[in-house]
Design a protein around this motif. Structure first.
Motif, short mmCIF file in Angstrom:
data_model
loop_
_atom_site.label_atom_id
_atom_site.label_comp_id
_atom_site.label_asym_id
_atom_site.label_seq_id
_atom_site.Cartn_x
_atom_site.Cartn_y
_atom_site.Cartn_z
N ALA A 19 0.95 -30.41 -12.39
CA ALA A 19 0.57 -31.12 -11.17
C ALA A 19 -0.69 -31.95 -11.38
O ALA A 19 -0.82 -33.08 -10.88
N ILE A 20 -1.65 -31.40 -12.12
CA ILE A 20 -2.88 -32.15 -12.43
C ILE A 20 -2.54 -33.39 -13.25
O ILE A 20 -2.98 -34.50 -12.94
N LYS A 21 -1.73 -33.21 -14.28
CA LYS A 21 -1.38 -34.35 -15.14
C LYS A 21 -0.57 -35.38 -14.38
O LYS A 21 -0.78 -36.60 -14.55
N GLY A 22 0.37 -34.93 -13.56
CA GLY A 22 1.16 -35.86 -12.78
C GLY A 22 0.31 -36.69 -11.84
O GLY A 22 0.53 -37.90 -11.67
N THR A 23 -0.69 -36.05 -11.22
CA THR A 23 -1.58 -36.77 -10.31
C THR A 23 -2.41 -37.80 -11.06
O THR A 23 -2.63 -38.92 -10.57
N ILE A 24 -2.87 -37.45 -12.27
CA ILE A 24 -3.59 -38.43 -13.09
C ILE A 24 -2.68 -39.60 -13.43
O ILE A 24 -3.06 -40.77 -13.30
N ALA A 31 -2.84 -43.20 -18.92
CA ALA A 31 -3.97 -42.30 -19.18
C ALA A 31 -3.76 -41.52 -20.47
O ALA A 31 -2.64 -41.14 -20.82
N ARG A 32 -4.86 -41.29 -21.15
CA ARG A 32 -4.85 -40.48 -22.38
C ARG A 32 -5.42 -39.11 -22.02
O ARG A 32 -6.62 -38.94 -21.87
N ILE A 33 -4.52 -38.13 -21.86
CA ILE A 33 -4.89 -36.79 -21.40
C ILE A 33 -4.84 -35.83 -22.58
O ILE A 33 -3.84 -35.79 -23.31
N VAL A 34 -5.89 -35.07 -22.78
CA VAL A 34 -5.95 -34.09 -23.87
C VAL A 34 -6.19 -32.71 -23.27
O VAL A 34 -7.15 -32.51 -22.51
N THR A 124 -9.31 -28.84 -8.47
CA THR A 124 -9.18 -29.53 -9.76
C THR A 124 -8.25 -30.73 -9.62
O THR A 124 -8.53 -31.81 -10.15
N LYS A 125 -7.16 -30.56 -8.88
CA LYS A 125 -6.23 -31.66 -8.64
C LYS A 125 -6.72 -32.60 -7.55
O LYS A 125 -6.66 -33.83 -7.70
N GLU A 126 -7.20 -32.05 -6.45
CA GLU A 126 -7.46 -32.86 -5.25
C GLU A 126 -8.82 -33.57 -5.28
O GLU A 126 -8.99 -34.57 -4.58
N VAL A 127 -9.76 -33.05 -6.06
CA VAL A 127 -11.10 -33.63 -6.10
C VAL A 127 -11.45 -34.14 -7.49
O VAL A 127 -11.81 -35.32 -7.67
N PHE A 128 -11.33 -33.29 -8.48
CA PHE A 128 -11.78 -33.65 -9.83
C PHE A 128 -10.97 -34.80 -10.41
O PHE A 128 -11.52 -35.67 -11.09
N LYS A 130 -9.54 -37.26 -8.78
CA LYS A 130 -9.98 -38.51 -8.14
C LYS A 130 -11.25 -39.03 -8.79
O LYS A 130 -11.39 -40.24 -9.04
N ALA A 131 -12.19 -38.14 -9.06
CA ALA A 131 -13.43 -38.55 -9.72
C ALA A 131 -13.15 -39.06 -11.13
O ALA A 131 -13.71 -40.08 -11.56
N ALA A 132 -12.29 -38.36 -11.85
CA ALA A 132 -12.01 -38.73 -13.24
C ALA A 132 -11.30 -40.07 -13.34
O ALA A 132 -11.64 -40.91 -14.18
N THR A 133 -10.32 -40.31 -12.48
CA THR A 133 -9.60 -41.58 -12.54
C THR A 133 -10.49 -42.74 -12.11
O THR A 133 -10.36 -43.86 -12.63
N HIS A 134 -11.39 -42.50 -11.19
CA HIS A 134 -12.38 -43.53 -10.82
C HIS A 134 -13.19 -43.93 -12.04
O HIS A 134 -13.37 -45.13 -12.33
N LEU A 135 -13.69 -42.95 -12.78
CA LEU A 135 -14.50 -43.24 -13.97
C LEU A 135 -13.66 -43.90 -15.05
O LEU A 135 -14.12 -44.81 -15.74
N ALA A 136 -12.41 -43.44 -15.20
CA ALA A 136 -11.54 -44.00 -16.25
C ALA A 136 -11.21 -45.46 -15.99
O ALA A 136 -10.95 -46.23 -16.93
N ARG A 137 -11.21 -45.86 -14.73
CA ARG A 137 -10.98 -47.28 -14.40
C ARG A 137 -12.22 -48.14 -14.64
O ARG A 137 -12.17 -49.35 -14.49
N GLY A 138 -13.32 -47.49 -14.96
CA GLY A 138 -14.56 -48.24 -15.17
C GLY A 138 -15.51 -48.18 -14.01
O GLY A 138 -16.55 -48.85 -14.01
#
Length: 261
Positions: A19-24, A31-34, A124-128, A130-138
């Protein structure tokens, strides 16, 4: 596109990690998820800190590290995004980050992210994410919330030292059953001064009197001590599990006695 790493205690039995990966991927299809690990012991903050501390600098600068362990927010433990040594960290400020970092981060932001409901059952899915994808977009870290001056502090057990001994403990057990202590090589060399030594444990039948360079320095089934990739002293069994065969557990004491003759 930045790398996003995941460290959680969710395991792989359930749908949570997917679910976390799907949301990303909905937000960032390329996205490059490790996966660092999803096998942290449930709610074990020190274990998650040890893992992240020993791996994050192996990733390129700009990587984003989501840590989903004991993630529920409270007044004293807010959700945060952190910039430290060119890396971004996202998680709950439950003392974990003070165990990862050696010095004060460059930026600490208390997350202010719109949630689908007041109660977040899966931060982790609902908050983290969102923050991570914001940063990944620059996006800038400052746009995620408000700066705070410092992080919550957790007290890590430090070795006790004297001129002739070091007394530490086992801070981590890896999947091979190797017991990793909180005694690093610099401390060992500083106190030892190239003297002979004896490493002992709760079980008096076992002791080690030399540091090996590799597991193959001893026969299969024999006990050895070496400084592993983490820089800490490890107690191991060649081709076996030290924790199982020696009956040693997390947080138990390990002692090193130095002598001249």
């Amino acid at each position: 596109m930045h790398i996003i790493t995941l460290t959680t205690d969710l395991g792989l039995k359930d749908y949570y990690v997917a679910a976390i990966k799907g949301t990303i991927l909905k937000e960032l299809p390329d996205a490059r998820i490790v996966d660092v690990t999803h096998e942290i012991k449930k709610y074990n903050v020190p274990e998650s800190a040890f893992v992240v501390r020993n791996v994050f600098e192996d990733f390129p600068a700009g990587s984003i590290h989501i840590i989903g362990v004991r993630s529920f927010e409270s007044e004293n433990n807010p959700h945060v995004a952190i910039l430290y040594r060119g890396h971004f960290f996202i998680g709950c400020d439950n003392g974990m980050f003070s165990l990862i970092f050696d010095d004060k981060p460059d930026k600490i932001i208390k997350l202010q992210i719109n949630k689908e409901s007041e109660v977040s059952a899966f931060p982790t899915k609902e908050v983290f994410v969102k923050a991570a994808t914001h940063l990944a977009r620059g996006g800038t870290i400052e746009m995620l919330g408000n700066p705070i001056p410092e992080l919550s502090q957790a007290v890590a057990f430090q070795p006790v030292i004297d001129q002739d001994y070091i007394r530490g403990n086992f801070q981590y057990i890896d999947s091979y059953g190797n017991l990793i202590t909180n005694i690093n090589q610099q401390l060992f060399n500083r106190v030892g001064q190239s003297r002979k030594f004896k490493i002992s444990f709760r079980n008096p039948r076992f002791e080690v009197t030399e540091i090996s360079r590799s597991y193959e320095d001893v026969l299969e089934g024999d006990i050895l001590a070496l400084f592993g990739s983490s820089g800490f002293l490890e107690i191991c069994i060649n081709a076996g599990s030290a924790t199982r065969l020696l009956g040693l557990k997390l947080n138990e004491t390990v002692s090193i006695e130095f002598y001249d003759h």
